[in-house]
Design a protein around this motif. Sequence first.
Motif, PDB file in Angstrom:
ATOM      1  N   ASP A 158       0.821  -1.211   0.000  1.00 58.03           N
ATOM      2  CA  ASP A 158       0.000   0.000   0.000  1.00 58.03           C
ATOM      3  C   ASP A 158       0.853   1.258   0.000  1.00 58.03           C
ATOM      4  N   PHE A 159       1.917   1.223   0.780  1.00 57.29           N
ATOM      5  CA  PHE A 159       2.727   2.429   0.895  1.00 57.29           C
ATOM      6  C   PHE A 159       3.619   2.642  -0.319  1.00 57.29           C
ATOM      7  N   TYR A 160       3.437   1.787  -1.307  1.00 58.06           N
ATOM      8  CA  TYR A 160       3.992   2.068  -2.636  1.00 58.06           C
ATOM      9  C   TYR A 160       3.603   3.490  -3.044  1.00 58.06           C
ATOM     10  N   TYR A 161       2.357   3.851  -2.760  1.00 54.03           N
ATOM     11  CA  TYR A 161       1.861   5.154  -3.205  1.00 54.03           C
ATOM     12  C   TYR A 161       2.329   6.296  -2.323  1.00 54.03           C
ATOM     13  N   VAL A 162       2.729   6.017  -1.082  1.00 56.25           N
ATOM     14  CA  VAL A 162       3.336   7.057  -0.269  1.00 56.25           C
ATOM     15  C   VAL A 162       4.697   7.414  -0.864  1.00 56.25           C
ATOM     16  N   GLY A 163       5.480   6.362  -1.182  1.00 59.84           N
ATOM     17  CA  GLY A 163       6.753   6.610  -1.847  1.00 59.84           C
ATOM     18  C   GLY A 163       6.542   7.296  -3.187  1.00 59.84           C
ATOM     19  N   ALA A 164       5.507   6.847  -3.918  1.00 64.48           N
ATOM     20  CA  ALA A 164       5.221   7.446  -5.216  1.00 64.48           C
ATOM     21  C   ALA A 164       4.831   8.911  -5.077  1.00 64.48           C
ATOM     22  N   LEU A 165       4.036   9.221  -4.060  1.00 65.19           N
ATOM     23  CA  LEU A 165       3.601  10.603  -3.833  1.00 65.19           C
ATOM     24  C   LEU A 165       4.788  11.495  -3.473  1.00 65.19           C
ATOM     25  N   ILE A 166       5.667  10.978  -2.620  1.00 68.31           N
ATOM     26  CA  ILE A 166       6.860  11.741  -2.241  1.00 68.31           C
ATOM     27  C   ILE A 166       7.717  12.016  -3.469  1.00 68.31           C
ATOM     28  N   ALA A 167       7.916  10.988  -4.303  1.00 67.72           N
ATOM     29  CA  ALA A 167       8.718  11.161  -5.513  1.00 67.72           C
ATOM     30  C   ALA A 167       8.063  12.139  -6.481  1.00 67.72           C
ATOM     31  N   ALA A 168       6.734  12.055  -6.611  1.00 71.80           N
ATOM     32  CA  ALA A 168       6.026  12.968  -7.509  1.00 71.80           C
ATOM     33  C   ALA A 168       6.195  14.405  -7.052  1.00 71.80           C
ATOM     34  N   GLY A 169       6.106  14.637  -5.732  1.00 75.84           N
ATOM     35  CA  GLY A 169       6.286  15.989  -5.212  1.00 75.84           C
ATOM     36  C   GLY A 169       7.706  16.488  -5.397  1.00 75.84           C
ATOM     37  N   ILE A 170       8.684  15.603  -5.179  1.00 73.74           N
ATOM     38  CA  ILE A 170      10.090  16.011  -5.329  1.00 73.74           C
ATOM     39  C   ILE A 170      10.416  16.335  -6.783  1.00 73.74           C
ATOM     40  N   THR A 171       9.989  15.476  -7.721  1.00 72.74           N
ATOM     41  CA  THR A 171      10.278  15.744  -9.140  1.00 72.74           C
ATOM     42  C   THR A 171       9.523  16.970  -9.633  1.00 72.74           C
TER      43      THR A 171
END
Length: 518
Positions: A158-171
């Motif tokens: 599930d926390f795949y998307y937490v990591g994904a969200l963090i990466a999306a915000g950083i990029t």
Amino acid sequence: MLQRSRTGTWMPAWVPQSTVTLAFCLMFCSMVQSATGGYDGSMLNGLNILPSYTDYFNLNAATTGLNTASVFIGGALGPIFSGIVSDRYGRRPAIFWGSVITLLGVLLQTAAQNIAMFVIARIILGFGAALSGIAGGVYLSETFPSRWRAWGVGLLNDFYYVGALIAAGITLGTGQWNSTWAWRLPSLLQGVFSLLCIIILPFIPESPRWLVHEGFFDEARIAVAQTNSNGDISDPISIVIYKEIVDTLDWEKRECRTMSPMEMIKTPVARKRLLIGMSPGPFSCIAGNIIASYYLGSELDTAGITNTLSQLKANVVLNVWCLGCCLAGTQLAARWGRKSTALLSQSLLIACLFIIGGLSKMYADNPDGASQSLVYGDVAVMFLFQGFYSIAWTPLLYLYPPEVMNYSIRANGLAVSAFMLNALALVFVFIMPIGLANIGWKMYMVNGSWDIVILGLIAYYWVETKGRTLEEIDALFEGEKHSSVPDVELVRTGKADFDINALERNEVEMESTKMKEN
């Protein structure tokens, strides 16, 4: 309060005495494991949109696919060793070494000077992530009490998307930088999750199933009590769970069940458990989410959203939506059941893919005359598709396989599932940009057709595992439970009674007999 706990390995543990606190520590370990994979997918989504990245490596469709898909080369190699390592050396040490290798890959990826170095770094990264992810899936399924297992193990993906969200915000934040740090900094920060995983490992116990199998009975009993009854080894629930584990593993040994990879295909029941247990890997890969997970920019291009900033913002919104959906899906899996949740999700995916294909064709036929409602309608269904995918496949990818497979094939079986996932992902991630460039909207129709077949296979072959301990699931395949104690939930709800003193005497006699045999 922390209690020193023997683990049977070189890694010591200082475990919280509170079961609830320990459950949160286990969940945190689960979260940071999955965040690495999510961060990687979303980061590459963002990088593939950034000119500073694509121009630096002078990428075309083929090299874009290679850079992105190379992580799955390592992801396909990792499972070859992960089952053996976690069975032989322990679940926690396997998670530790996988995290260390992941950190090494992250550092090399950040320092990449050319495509070759970038690809090699991502192979190492993928290898480490596969090793720690598979060991983590087995470990958490064997350590979490059955009443919390759906959430505890579901969060592993599930926390795949937490990591994904963090990466999306950083990029999104670094996307405006006019230097290579626009992509190097997001790459470097990917290592934070593996570092957090290493930090939490000393505060969680070793798998009680692994401890029993290796002959560390006292340590296993303490681990069961820590995860179920605040460390009280005389608690009835802990006694029943421990007794189930000891009896079932003793039965497997008497039946000559070994830890060899060949055990997975040794008997018809083992083959059935393997095929059902490994199916979430390839099923989730074929479902069609790879397009939006790694090539959202290309997908949005087919719908008419071509502005770079708009695509980066869409990446952020998509991951927030998917996180909410996968958490809702985890609750469905816990309350409604694994199979029912998968059938619902798969049916919705099929409908979305054909709708996306039709709308994308309408846009492709007349891009200049396409209405805003057509464009945004297509994007809306793309978002719905990713959310519907997240309902089942995100939590079930690591939750369902270790439940279906018994101890002797669990680690190697989950490795096979991960291998199939990564092998197929390697192919699909590489060919997807080529397919989108050449046949466009027809890719969605192809995926929709595959998903119809998957729906039928789930409906016919999958079994429901909700509400059972790992040992109680044996009855669904073997025809009987290999322990004389009542089911745990019956004891927990007061629907079954048993003689604790008789069980205690029986355990003492069994352990005494085993010591004499050794």
